[in-house]
Design a protein around this motif. Sequence first.
Motif, PDB file in Angstrom:
ATOM      1  N   VAL A  73       0.868  -1.176   0.000  1.00  0.00           N
ATOM      2  CA  VAL A  73       0.000   0.000   0.000  1.00  0.00           C
ATOM      3  C   VAL A  73       0.901   1.220   0.000  1.00  0.00           C
ATOM      4  CG1 VAL A  73      -1.775   1.303   1.246  1.00  0.00           C
ATOM      5  CG2 VAL A  73      -1.845  -1.204   1.248  1.00  0.00           C
ATOM      6  N   ASN A  74       0.629   2.144  -0.897  1.00  0.00           N
ATOM      7  CA  ASN A  74       1.369   3.396  -0.975  1.00  0.00           C
ATOM      8  C   ASN A  74       0.384   4.531  -0.760  1.00  0.00           C
ATOM      9  OD1 ASN A  74       2.090   5.837  -2.858  1.00  0.00           O
ATOM     10  ND2 ASN A  74       3.997   4.891  -2.250  1.00  0.00           N
ATOM     11  N   SER A  75       0.745   5.480   0.071  1.00  0.00           N
ATOM     12  CA  SER A  75      -0.092   6.658   0.311  1.00  0.00           C
ATOM     13  C   SER A  75       0.743   7.896   0.024  1.00  0.00           C
ATOM     14  CB  SER A  75      -0.583   6.678   1.763  1.00  0.00           C
ATOM     15  OG  SER A  75      -1.304   7.860   2.036  1.00  0.00           O
ATOM     16  N   THR A  76       0.207   8.773  -0.805  1.00  0.00           N
ATOM     17  CA  THR A  76       0.879  10.019  -1.149  1.00  0.00           C
ATOM     18  C   THR A  76      -0.012  11.183  -0.741  1.00  0.00           C
ATOM     19  OG1 THR A  76       1.931   8.966  -3.059  1.00  0.00           O
ATOM     20  CG2 THR A  76       1.880  11.384  -3.030  1.00  0.00           C
ATOM     21  N   ILE A  77       0.533  12.106   0.027  1.00  0.00           N
ATOM     22  CA  ILE A  77      -0.198  13.309   0.418  1.00  0.00           C
ATOM     23  C   ILE A  77       0.556  14.503  -0.151  1.00  0.00           C
ATOM     24  CG2 ILE A  77      -0.986  14.767   2.330  1.00  0.00           C
ATOM     25  CD1 ILE A  77      -1.236  12.208   4.018  1.00  0.00           C
ATOM     26  N   VAL A  78      -0.147  15.305  -0.939  1.00  0.00           N
ATOM     27  CA  VAL A  78       0.451  16.461  -1.590  1.00  0.00           C
ATOM     28  C   VAL A  78      -0.238  17.718  -1.086  1.00  0.00           C
ATOM     29  CG1 VAL A  78       0.869  17.607  -3.807  1.00  0.00           C
ATOM     30  CG2 VAL A  78       0.956  15.115  -3.661  1.00  0.00           C
ATOM     31  N   VAL A 131      -4.849  13.393  -1.586  1.00  0.00           N
ATOM     32  CA  VAL A 131      -4.388  12.117  -1.056  1.00  0.00           C
ATOM     33  C   VAL A 131      -4.679  11.040  -2.096  1.00  0.00           C
ATOM     34  CG1 VAL A 131      -4.587  10.424   0.803  1.00  0.00           C
ATOM     35  CG2 VAL A 131      -4.876  12.854   1.313  1.00  0.00           C
ATOM     36  N   VAL A 132      -3.643  10.308  -2.485  1.00  0.00           N
ATOM     37  CA  VAL A 132      -3.774   9.217  -3.439  1.00  0.00           C
ATOM     38  C   VAL A 132      -3.218   7.955  -2.786  1.00  0.00           C
ATOM     39  CG1 VAL A 132      -3.129   8.348  -5.722  1.00  0.00           C
ATOM     40  CG2 VAL A 132      -3.551  10.805  -5.390  1.00  0.00           C
ATOM     41  N   VAL A 133      -4.019   6.887  -2.809  1.00  0.00           N
ATOM     42  CA  VAL A 133      -3.618   5.617  -2.213  1.00  0.00           C
ATOM     43  C   VAL A 133      -3.613   4.564  -3.315  1.00  0.00           C
ATOM     44  CG1 VAL A 133      -4.186   3.856  -0.492  1.00  0.00           C
ATOM     45  CG2 VAL A 133      -4.632   6.267   0.006  1.00  0.00           C
ATOM     46  N   CYS A 134      -2.543   3.786  -3.375  1.00  0.00           N
ATOM     47  CA  CYS A 134      -2.424   2.701  -4.356  1.00  0.00           C
ATOM     48  C   CYS A 134      -2.261   1.382  -3.604  1.00  0.00           C
ATOM     49  CB  CYS A 134      -1.233   2.947  -5.275  1.00  0.00           C
ATOM     50  SG  CYS A 134      -1.026   1.651  -6.507  1.00  0.00           S
ATOM     51  N   VAL A 135      -3.069   0.410  -3.950  1.00  0.00           N
ATOM     52  CA  VAL A 135      -3.009  -0.923  -3.351  1.00  0.00           C
ATOM     53  C   VAL A 135      -2.607  -1.908  -4.442  1.00  0.00           C
ATOM     54  CG1 VAL A 135      -4.332  -2.759  -2.227  1.00  0.00           C
ATOM     55  CG2 VAL A 135      -4.828  -0.352  -1.692  1.00  0.00           C
TER      56      VAL A 135
END
Length: 142
Positions: A73-78, A131-135
Amino acid sequence: MSAEGASASPIPIEDLKKITTEACGNALQTSQSYEHDKVGDWNSQIINTVLKALITATAPTDSSKPPPYRFTVNSTIVQQGVIDPSVAADGALSNAGKRGMHSASGAFWDVNRDGMWTFKYTGAEERGMDVVVCVTWFAVVV
């Protein structure tokens, strides 16, 4: 956003959306805006919550069997840029403070069992964040 070109998700996409939305909402529930010193904690909370839910949802009923999937799981907060809303693109308040962002992922895997799903949490926009989350899931072959 979806897992186009990938196998079916190990849990229904609607459940995956619910898990991810709740994880983001809970991590950001006390935030009013982007806070650099808290972003690492928010990302960790989102990632750990999603991972725990996925592991629980896909655990075999027979505890002697190995888990059927491995996950990342990757979470990116910009942080959105801060600008005067009156000069926003097309004059729309919803375009105020927007900055460009592009993210891409690739993998070499079994297209019949492995896959990827990306989700943008819209609940952070009013706080000046994207916020973008990749699973990603990988089937375990035994």
